[in-house]
Scaffold this motif. Structure first.
Motif, PDB file in Angstrom:
ATOM      1  N   LEU A  39      -0.307   9.268   7.586  1.00 41.63           N
ATOM      2  CA  LEU A  39       0.077   9.382   6.152  1.00 41.63           C
ATOM      3  C   LEU A  39       0.473  11.107   5.690  1.00 41.63           C
ATOM      4  O   LEU A  39       1.056  10.819   4.740  1.00 41.63           O
ATOM      5  CB  LEU A  39      -1.389   8.802   5.330  1.00 41.63           C
ATOM      6  N   GLY A  40      -0.125  11.978   6.275  1.00 46.13           N
ATOM      7  CA  GLY A  40       0.152  13.029   5.872  1.00 46.13           C
ATOM      8  C   GLY A  40       1.718  13.651   6.136  1.00 46.13           C
ATOM      9  O   GLY A  40       2.409  14.036   5.191  1.00 46.13           O
ATOM     10  N   ALA A  41       2.214  13.141   7.331  1.00 50.93           N
ATOM     11  CA  ALA A  41       3.428  13.348   7.953  1.00 50.93           C
ATOM     12  C   ALA A  41       4.300  12.552   6.815  1.00 50.93           C
ATOM     13  O   ALA A  41       5.518  13.045   6.452  1.00 50.93           O
ATOM     14  CB  ALA A  41       3.749  12.930   9.217  1.00 50.93           C
ATOM     15  N   LEU A  42       3.966  11.169   6.475  1.00 49.57           N
ATOM     16  CA  LEU A  42       4.839  10.585   5.537  1.00 49.57           C
ATOM     17  C   LEU A  42       4.984  11.241   4.236  1.00 49.57           C
ATOM     18  O   LEU A  42       6.272  11.264   3.367  1.00 49.57           O
ATOM     19  CB  LEU A  42       4.409   9.228   5.445  1.00 49.57           C
ATOM     20  N   ARG A  43       4.070  11.933   3.710  1.00 52.43           N
ATOM     21  CA  ARG A  43       4.027  12.503   2.508  1.00 52.43           C
ATOM     22  C   ARG A  43       4.772  13.871   2.774  1.00 52.43           C
ATOM     23  O   ARG A  43       5.367  13.983   1.513  1.00 52.43           O
ATOM     24  CB  ARG A  43       2.549  12.834   2.036  1.00 52.43           C
ATOM     25  N   SER A  90       0.757  -1.203  -0.136  1.00 49.98           N
ATOM     26  CA  SER A  90       0.105   0.051  -0.063  1.00 49.98           C
ATOM     27  C   SER A  90       0.884   1.204  -0.064  1.00 49.98           C
ATOM     28  O   SER A  90       2.188   1.097   0.386  1.00 49.98           O
ATOM     29  CB  SER A  90      -0.808  -0.057   1.235  1.00 49.98           C
ATOM     30  N   GLU A  91       0.230   2.386  -0.324  1.00 45.32           N
ATOM     31  CA  GLU A  91       0.875   3.750  -0.316  1.00 45.32           C
ATOM     32  C   GLU A  91       1.508   3.641   1.062  1.00 45.32           C
ATOM     33  O   GLU A  91       2.824   4.347   1.191  1.00 45.32           O
ATOM     34  CB  GLU A  91       0.054   4.927  -0.567  1.00 45.32           C
ATOM     35  N   ASP A  92       0.756   3.794   2.022  1.00 50.13           N
ATOM     36  CA  ASP A  92       1.307   4.050   3.308  1.00 50.13           C
ATOM     37  C   ASP A  92       2.411   3.186   3.829  1.00 50.13           C
ATOM     38  O   ASP A  92       3.387   3.608   4.495  1.00 50.13           O
ATOM     39  CB  ASP A  92      -0.016   3.545   4.403  1.00 50.13           C
TER      40      ASP A  92
END
Length: 373
Positions: free
Chosen positions: A289-293, A233-235
């Motif tokens: 997920l926002g922090a990872l992006r 997955s993207e995450d």
């Protein structure tokens, strides 16, 4: 899954990290091990952490769940146990595994030792503990040792192992790479080293071994390759690529940037992100997920470009190219054996050379089973 099911030919040049996911679930170890064995992975490595990842306990589980997987700590730290305890751990695991166990040692993270009230690990300490462990495993008695690792009146294990477990050093620093070439049986490098940094590390180890009068080829070198197929997955892909790199930068940013020759200005920009400054713990375990992006946008692409990504075939091709850098073996990092299965199968199809290496990840030649005299 039964351990009696058919298993694939073992690829002893490939390893993986056991229980690599966060949060850690030790109860999953046996099933994971059986699957890793079935698809033909060669060795399981244990990255010890306080909490639920005691290296000795997990290595014992690996030894009993598999009859052929190599096993190594990568790494544990010698000063968290008395030398007699470490020697006993190594001897017990050598016997339990039939000679498949290697003891991997490392320096660890200096700020952590300061918080815990433990001394910083030095080259002299690593040299001393390596010598003492080998002497104890040979059945010797160490009398009146007084040195960098402490003072001990008498140390005697009461068993003789032939051969003793190999000792690995886990490092990326030039100083410890030179030490490894001088004293170690094998070396485990670090995730997110560039191709150039990996080649340089290999040269450093081999040169040091030759200068010490050793056969440079007798030191087995493992690279550690982030392996993140696009079936994740993207995450998962972001967490295990950018999140994990950011976690390393939380602990030892200077060492990793020096090893790769990265610019300090780029590091400063990454550390200034909200994802980094507002982290509630290890970023790979806590970021959303926002922090990872945000981290994916901030981290320069060339910092992660040597990871294995894309289709299973693309990941396999990247793995195979690692051997062109001079390493003997590759740890596929950041994914479970189940997630690695398509890549392992694709690698098997394109494998450019048959590599006759022992299952024991610290050995370059076949070892007989450990035995008590």
């Amino acid at each position: 899954m039964s351990r009696d099911e058919p298993v694939a030919e073992q690829l002893t040049e490939l390893g993986y990290y056991a229980l690599s996911r966060q949060p850690v679930a030790p109860a999953e170890l046996a099933e994971e091990t059986v699957f890793a064995d079935r698809i033909g992975l060669g060795a399981a490595f244990i990255s010890e952490r306080f909490g639920l990842k005691d290296a000795a306990v997990l290595a014992g589980g690996l030894a009993t769940a598999s009859r052929r997987l190599g096993i190594a700590t990568a790494a544990t730290n010698h000063h968290t146990r008395h030398p007699m305890v470490t020697a006993t751990v190594g001897a017990t695991l050598a016997e339990l595994s039939g000679g498949r166990f290697g003891l991997g040692l490392g320096r660890g993270i200096t700020p952590q030792w300061q918080v815990l009230g433990l001394p910083t690990v030095t080259s002299r300490q690593l040299t001393e503990i390596t010598d003492i462990l080998r002497r104890l495993w040979r059945g010797e008695t160490v009398i009146g040792h007084d040195g960098a690792i402490g003072a001990f009146g008498a140390l005697h294990l009461g068993v003789t192992l032939e051969p003793p477990p190999p000792i690995l050093l886990v490092t990326m620093s030039p100083r410890t790479l030179r030490l490894a070439g001088t004293i170690a049986d094998a070396v485990v490098l670090h995730t997110f080293l560039s191709a150039e940094a990996t080649t340089h590390a290999v040269t450093t180890v081999r040169t040091a071994a030759e200068q010490a009068g050793r056969d440079p080829a007798s030191v087995r070198i493992w690279s550690v390759l982030a392996t993140l197929g696009d079936h994740l997955s993207e995450d998962d892909r972001l967490r295990r690529r950018y999140g994990r790199l950011a976690t390393y930068l939380q602990g030892y940013p200077d060492a990793l940037t020096r090893a790769n020759g990265w610019r300090s200005a780029d590091l400063d920009r990454v550390r200034a992100t909200t994802a980094f400054t507002n982290a509630r713990g290890p970023i790979d375990a806590t970021a959303d997920l926002g922090a990872l992006r945000e981290l994916a946008d901030a981290i320069p692409e060339h910092w992660v470009q040597d990871s294995a990504t894309g289709s299973a075939r693309a990941c396999a091709t990247t793995i195979d190219r690692q051997f062109e850098l001079g390493v003997d073996s590759v740890i596929l990092h950041g994914a479970t054996p189940t997630e690695l299965a398509p890549t392992v199968e694709a690698y098997r199809e394109i494998r450019s050379a048959q590599r006759n290496l022992p299952a024991n990840p610290g050995a370059t030649q076949q070892l007989s089973s450990g035995g008590r005299a």
